[in-house]
Design an enzyme around this catalytic site. Structure first.
Site, short mmCIF file in Angstrom:
data_model
loop_
_atom_site.label_atom_id
_atom_site.label_comp_id
_atom_site.label_asym_id
_atom_site.label_seq_id
_atom_site.Cartn_x
_atom_site.Cartn_y
_atom_site.Cartn_z
N SER A 55 0.82 -1.21 0.00
CA SER A 55 0.00 0.00 0.00
C SER A 55 0.85 1.26 0.00
O SER A 55 0.32 2.37 -0.01
CB SER A 55 -0.92 0.02 1.23
OG SER A 55 -0.16 0.07 2.43
N TYR A 56 2.17 1.14 0.01
CA TYR A 56 3.06 2.30 -0.03
C TYR A 56 3.31 2.68 -1.48
O TYR A 56 3.79 1.88 -2.27
CB TYR A 56 4.40 2.00 0.64
CG TYR A 56 4.32 1.67 2.11
CD1 TYR A 56 3.21 2.00 2.87
CD2 TYR A 56 5.38 1.04 2.75
CE1 TYR A 56 3.14 1.69 4.22
CE2 TYR A 56 5.32 0.73 4.11
CZ TYR A 56 4.20 1.06 4.83
OH TYR A 56 4.14 0.75 6.16
N GLY A 57 3.02 3.94 -1.79
CA GLY A 57 3.23 4.39 -3.16
C GLY A 57 2.10 3.95 -4.06
O GLY A 57 2.32 3.56 -5.20
#
Length: 326
Positions: A55-57
């Site tokens: 879920s990062y970026g």
């Protein structure tokens, strides 16, 4: 970039750090070389555990965090390359409803990384809002381990009650839980002092990872209650917290000066002394060097006691993660 102590997964030795690519929310391509330099510095200093999340970026930068980390790992040619361990967290998105969706997510992360994930983690529990969803996602997490697609399994934001339940579920399948990530710092002792998570983890053979050990930067000493403050919600939070943590910051500063260390190094070392793996962020070589300075030494018992006392007496604490279960 995030710092940690050594973590050993079953059949695999890992070195000392983790990468949490939350920094990519402000990412642009001009940062690539700088981030590669941070990565190189870490690995060359025996910092070889890197943590990210699918879920990062996301959004415009969909999957960019894992893609970059995979590229940095591939392009690094120095010593310690064989010891690089990559961990990622799979989000409990509302559209992930089946065990196969978690297996697919794990495979998608591996594709972005260009290699298998070493440690796959459940990013958060859905127990607080959709308990019916969690069982299938946990089954999928265990499936990744049973199918040999990952070397270890971990959790994030789980409290002792839920942790014990999941541990028993995994024991029945022969799947060990290697790690648990929670928000833990001198301004967020709740998971350990109130929930007793460290004792439970020790009993179950699980390593506790402390994310946000610098309380989003409050414990670095770089911010004053008179400002300037960071932009957005973080700045609003700092305005509320800083006036109530003067005594803690004063104590932290005194210990740092007596040790010839920075406040962030002392705050990080405190987490290490508590038997956790702290993972403070770094997006520049200078920050990485400062984080490395938290390793190789330990606070003594009197210093820890002083910091503990100061932490108990603060008027303000960090807001707990809304997904943290009991």
């Amino acid at each position: 970039m995030q710092i940690s102590q050594k973590l050993y997964l079953p059949t695999m030795g890992c070195g000392t750090w983790a990468w949490g690519n939350r920094l990519l929310w402000g990412y642009d391509e001009s940062m690539d070389d700088q981030l590669q330099a941070v990565f190189n510095l870490c690995v060359s200093n025996d910092v070889t555990l890197f943590d990210t999340g699918d879920s990062y970026g996301t959004g415009r930068l969909n999957g960019r965090s894992e893609q970059l980390l995979g590229r940095f790992s591939k392009e690094y040619l120095g010593s310690g390359k064989e010891n690089i361990c990559i961990a990622t967290k799979l989000a409990a998105y509302p559209w992930r409803l089946t065990r196969s969706s978690m297996v697919s997510a794990g495979k998608a992360s591996a594709k972005r990384l260009g290699r298998n994930v070493d440690l796959v983690q459940m990013h958060w529990s859905t127990a607080n809002y959709a308990p019916w969803q969690e069982g299938a996602l946990l089954d999928g997490l265990a499936d990744l381990y049973e199918q040999g697609l990952v070397k270890g399994v971990g959790l994030s934001n789980y409290g002792p009650k839920r942790l014990k339940q999941v541990h028993q579920k995994f024991v029945e399948r022969g799947v060990p839980i290697a790690t648990l990530q929670v928000q833990y710092s001198l301004l967020s002792t709740y998971p350990v002092t109130t929930l007793g998570l460290k004792d439970v983890c020790d009993q179950l053979g699980i390593k506790l990872i402390a994310y946000s050990p610098l309380a989003l930067g409050v414990l670095t000493g770089k911010y004053s209650e008179n400002g300037p403050f960071p932009k957005g919600i973080r700045g609003l939070l700092f305005r509320q917290i800083l006036p109530g943590v003067r005594s803690l910051l004063s104590c932290l500063r005194e210990v740092a000066q007596s040790r010839n260390k920075t406040m962030s190094q002392v705050a990080t070392n405190w987490c290490i002394c508590k038997g956790t793996i702290p993972i403070p962020g770094a997006k520049s070589v200078e920050q990485a060097k400062e984080n490395i300075g938290a390793l190789g030494w330990q606070l003594d018992s009197s210093e820890i006691a002083e910091l503990d006392k100061a932490a108990v007496t603060v008027d303000k604490k960090m807001v707990q993660n809304i997904f943290q279960t009991k």
